[in-house]
Scaffold this motif. Structure first.
Motif, PDB file in Angstrom:
ATOM      1  N   ALA A 126     -39.222  15.164  16.263  1.00  0.00           N
ATOM      2  CA  ALA A 126     -39.475  16.298  16.680  1.00  0.00           C
ATOM      3  C   ALA A 126     -38.552  17.449  15.874  1.00  0.00           C
ATOM      4  CB  ALA A 126     -39.328  16.378  18.048  1.00  0.00           C
ATOM      5  N   PHE A 134     -38.317  21.303  25.559  1.00  0.00           N
ATOM      6  CA  PHE A 134     -38.807  20.077  25.946  1.00  0.00           C
ATOM      7  C   PHE A 134     -39.174  19.469  24.557  1.00  0.00           C
ATOM      8  CE2 PHE A 134     -39.083  21.901  29.978  1.00  0.00           C
ATOM      9  CZ  PHE A 134     -38.334  20.947  30.657  1.00  0.00           C
ATOM     10  N   VAL A 135     -38.944  18.101  24.321  1.00  0.00           N
ATOM     11  CA  VAL A 135     -39.650  17.197  23.151  1.00  0.00           C
ATOM     12  C   VAL A 135     -40.499  16.112  24.019  1.00  0.00           C
ATOM     13  CG1 VAL A 135     -39.245  15.812  21.567  1.00  0.00           C
ATOM     14  CG2 VAL A 135     -37.600  17.652  21.628  1.00  0.00           C
ATOM     15  N   ALA A 184     -44.242  16.470  22.591  1.00  0.00           N
ATOM     16  CA  ALA A 184     -44.299  17.495  21.387  1.00  0.00           C
ATOM     17  C   ALA A 184     -44.576  16.713  20.076  1.00  0.00           C
ATOM     18  CB  ALA A 184     -43.136  18.335  21.363  1.00  0.00           C
ATOM     19  N   GLY A 216     -44.430  17.132  16.715  1.00  0.00           N
ATOM     20  CA  GLY A 216     -43.581  17.998  15.554  1.00  0.00           C
ATOM     21  C   GLY A 216     -43.502  19.173  16.055  1.00  0.00           C
ATOM     22  N   GLN A 217     -43.142  19.427  17.230  1.00  0.00           N
ATOM     23  CA  GLN A 217     -42.626  20.947  17.616  1.00  0.00           C
ATOM     24  C   GLN A 217     -41.815  20.767  19.115  1.00  0.00           C
ATOM     25  OE1 GLN A 217     -46.876  22.732  18.098  1.00  0.00           O
ATOM     26  NE2 GLN A 217     -45.350  23.708  19.759  1.00  0.00           N
ATOM     27  N   THR A 218     -41.623  21.892  19.682  1.00  0.00           N
ATOM     28  CA  THR A 218     -41.161  21.620  20.965  1.00  0.00           C
ATOM     29  C   THR A 218     -41.843  22.689  21.989  1.00  0.00           C
ATOM     30  OG1 THR A 218     -39.411  23.080  20.666  1.00  0.00           O
ATOM     31  CG2 THR A 218     -39.129  20.917  20.134  1.00  0.00           C
TER      32      THR A 218
END
Lengths: 246, 246, 246, 246, 246, 246
Positions: A97, A201-202, D208, D210-212
């Protein structure tokens, strides 16, 4: 009061040993109380088959998770199980991420998280330590890899942020941070939260164990997790000192 | 002179850390130069199926061997292979050679040897460290196990002797003791010798790598091994001090 | 006196049948007393993946070992086990010790040793017979393979020596040659020795079964093995007569 | 507007066919748009080995998840993978969260969720439909099982609540309910929420891609999920009509 | 009279639903009484490795067969078994018997037969339905595949005939057509017959279950099978109407 | 005329060697031309789990089939495949068709058919030879097994008939008996027929290879098979002489 006298919002003591072994560019021995994980990161100058024919070459990060048989009592049998497979998918997603694969270039990094001793929170500690092993491996690329013609490799561009993880849960009706095994066994809710150094958050994975939980309790746990991640990020940063690229 | 300036009959520096982790009664972190092995020994209050109906109850000792993926470069894939299976059979046989199963009673001890870093000699170091983990586990039986009615458990009676192991080989035409990875890769002969504290043989495994060796060279290697085992036995004994039961 | 009236230094009766089956260029049915092994060697005009990009093309020899279910009582279940894997690695190493891979050229020979009846000594008989199957296959290369342009294939250059193997052990306190199953079950030490036709060692594997052995007993067994190998080499040579290339 | 003209808070059309096949007491064919799952629940009059020696007999509920090869394009190969294993663990946990195992008695129910057509949301639809298959199986216990002496089986006591699940996510920066495959492929965040009929949480899994995502976006998604679960619960209830035991 | 009042030469009611799911070009839900099979056929624009270097490019047809766990009682465990493997080989051979691979072109079609409910005759119904799924997939080639330069694809040329299958057997001493599970369990002989639309044989598999049968009884069963196939062919043809290419 | 000058209704030369190895009570080496199969039968004094709780104790017969790697060219890899599994199910069913399990008593016989050389017809030869190995094992029961109290074991009552098998097929448009590999490769139809000594059918398996066949051709092949089985039965009977119990 918690069974080990911690406050509800208190982490266990965290220790990080950088460059624990030498065979891999990244090697982090990390512990939270009695949970000990060895995170190593290996680098390969190639990419997975499904990335081979991409126009712009880009890399990949994957993770594996395993508990040593002697890490727990009774002894854990040595064979892949669904739980391990699920955990390593989580670790991989969490690390990816914050990685820019184009900046990484056509390289594959495998982060291995081997639990030497298990006392709760092995998966979140694997993420927190695994990120550091990954970071050291990326920092080593300029020295250890043959760069492509014209390639200017900048470790700072590979990461959009740092990542760390912590567990929270509901024990005896109260939300608590960083559960150990005893707490985990009696927790009514068990939640793993993965966040970036900037508090985004991930991953959020909350599971009710034989009961359910309402929105208020969810919010209370997310607060604790946010606090915990801030402290873990600070520890990560201090461990790397001037090498920290973010 | 050897590439790391050792004499032909010189061991690498040996370090032993007793009680490295707490989940198992025996936990030994042992290193010889850059080779590092974590040996844990787990205890079960039962015996294998084929021992269940024996008239006189007696125990069993078994071993498992594994290299962590990050213990070597390039990374070792996580899956059982013929080599590991062969090595763990050797470790198990070597440990069992000095154990009296009737004195052990109806218990099974599993010795896990997990290689954290591999620089040659992992299987022999696993035996030397594994014996110590086994020893600590046997010493813990009186406190941790429910003894049978009338059973008087005496750890001293479980072991007829101690056991240790070392590699020898022929490098650049000369017999040398305790090969590291660089020496191992170029050795013409590679020999693993397992001996007791009293200098009797338990196992002798010599392999010519793409060449052969005559009787004189065999004898020279056996001399070196005997010397090496004496030193390793001394280290084992010192590590346990007054706890050493033999 | 041994249970079958043999002298301590006496082999069981050895029979060798060359060209037992026709599907493979090498096919040897070999027996030592009641132990019977069918050794076939198959030839492939290609090399393993890890040899594909070598500058100088060179070949490979590998072996597989298996006991038929009906070769023993009780019946052996049909599935790969650690013991078989360990034995086939030994057979492969032993055969490769006398082969020059450059002279063999870019070809792979697989030697299959299938035990039709097991009465002790199956692994050593597999090596002794497997070498003959390998030899016949190499002799057949000029007729059965398309040679590379300019290649002059000389079977004599492929082998630096012949190879054979025999077991020795300590039974009722005495060193004996070529143990059958009854002796093997009661032996205190069990040793497999692989040697060349010129009496050099290729492999020495000695295992104490629940006891240990001193240097004198080791030497006595090595003497017996050397005697046994000389006889086996003579039998190998007679079986091939004028075809023997060494 | 969404690519299929739905509002952000609108579910796809849901269809439920009860008693689709006859071989199992519970058999539900459920679809959400083009996603179609066959949920069957089989009943066994025994419990898992680790429950066998419990003093108070109690039951167990487990789940399996599988996509048929033709449920997707390109064809999915028929073999267990990590993703399926992770999903079936989620389904099992979700169903068990509302079951009282003592009231169920010493019986095991296996809920099989086989995806006939996959267009996003297969795991959440499996939970929503799987609960109904489980319910029908529990309702059938009085007629199909031999009750223990003195046992009064009351299906109403087996369930503390109903359970259903739905996906939410962030597509083009907006939180949306019940993503189909096209939306799922482009979603920045993908979240699976399992809730009871009383709007308590059982599981929250947000990832997520590839992003958050920040806290505000998390909250917005949880609102949508709560709305969606209310509608799904209503559909479940209507499907069973007077048979609904809660 | 048969237990379900059918005549000895009477099929169970057959229903066929074309285009049941959309993910694959061929998707047939077919039932014979309570036996229900979902047959899907997937198309790949490539050929198996062993066909890759053929001078004239030609295609391949393969089949897989599986029973869903809930298709039967007691529940069938999810794992490949010898029976399934044998059945899918039969289905594949049967379909290939009427296909011209050169006319198909360099494409691979996989026909998946997943049994949703099993009440006898699943393998024969899989062939009858699988042929229709295969047919729809071939009909879709012109629209869904990139044709090779100069290729004129004619679905009519791909098939030399249609194919269907039915079971016959001996129940209570009398030959009967299309056995359901109850009849199958008590049948003394069980026979699967695969025939073309022109009444030629493709496969004949007759098995005596714990008894034997004479030539007269074999002939009687073959008569019944011929009758049954004629009816099934008629149903196949009607289902496709004007699309039927033969 | 056939390529090896046989008449269409002529078997290949059949040789049978009884008691080929000693480890099992039944051991038959049987060959038909260049096809060679070693059939051994092992006896166990127990029954499969699903027979354990039967009121009247009765036995079981099972079979395993395997081709040795060197039995064919190119070499066959050592791993279970669908074909072998299908063949061993056929062998098992065929042998069981003539066995009375009550008369056999609570014993399991496993017939292993290992193909030493494959030149067509391995499965049918396995049945013909396997029956003899089974027969010898049953004859040995009175001497080798502990009979139950009051049990009078009569080998004659175990078998209702003898069983043998042969292949037939259509080569160059003509029906032929007992195809070798060359014929098998070009055959349009390939049929395996299993019959009793009294000429009743046990199994009929006919497969069109890329074509189909009409009723007349089916009948012609069945005639040839009947002739062939008569001769094989005679050979079986002669091999056992006065020991033949039927």
């Amino acid at each position: 009061m918690r069974h080990d006298s911690r406050q509800n919002d208190q982490l266990r003591p965290i220790k990080v040993q950088r460059r624990y072994t030498k065979a891999t560019p990244g090697s982090i021995l990390i512990s939270a109380g009695d949970t000990v994980v060895l995170c190593t990161a290996s680098l390969e100058d190639s990419v997975p088959p499904w990335k081979k024919y991409d126009e712009t070459p880009s890399g990949w990060v994957t993770a594996e998770y395993n508990m040593l048989p002697g890490s727990t009592s009774p002894r854990k049998r040595r064979k892949p199980d669904g739980r391990s497979s699920e955990i390593q998918r989580l670790i991989g997603r969490s690390l990816r991420a914050v990685v820019d694969f184009a900046a990484l270039g056509p390289r594959t990094i495998t982060v291995d998280c081997d639990v030497l001793q298990a006392d709760g929170g092995t998966r979140t500690l694997s993420i927190t330590g695994g990120f550091l092993a990954l970071l050291d491996t990326v920092l080593a690329i300029p020295e250890t890899c043959q760069l492509a013609e014209g390639e200017i490799f900048d470790p700072k561009k590979v990461f959009s942020d740092s990542v760390a993880a912590v567990s929270v849960g509901v024990v005896s009706g109260e939300p608590v941070l960083d559960l150990d095994y005893i707490e985990d066994s009696t927790a009514g809710v068990d939640m793993n939260v993965v966040m970036t150094g900037s508090s985004d958050f991930v991953e959020v994975q909350g599971t009710a164990e034989g009961q359910t939980f309402n929105r208020g309790m969810l919010d209370a746990q997310l607060e604790l997790a946010t606090l915990g991640i801030k402290q873990l990020t600070k520890i990560q940063r201090e461990c790397f000192g001037a090498d920290w690229p973010l």
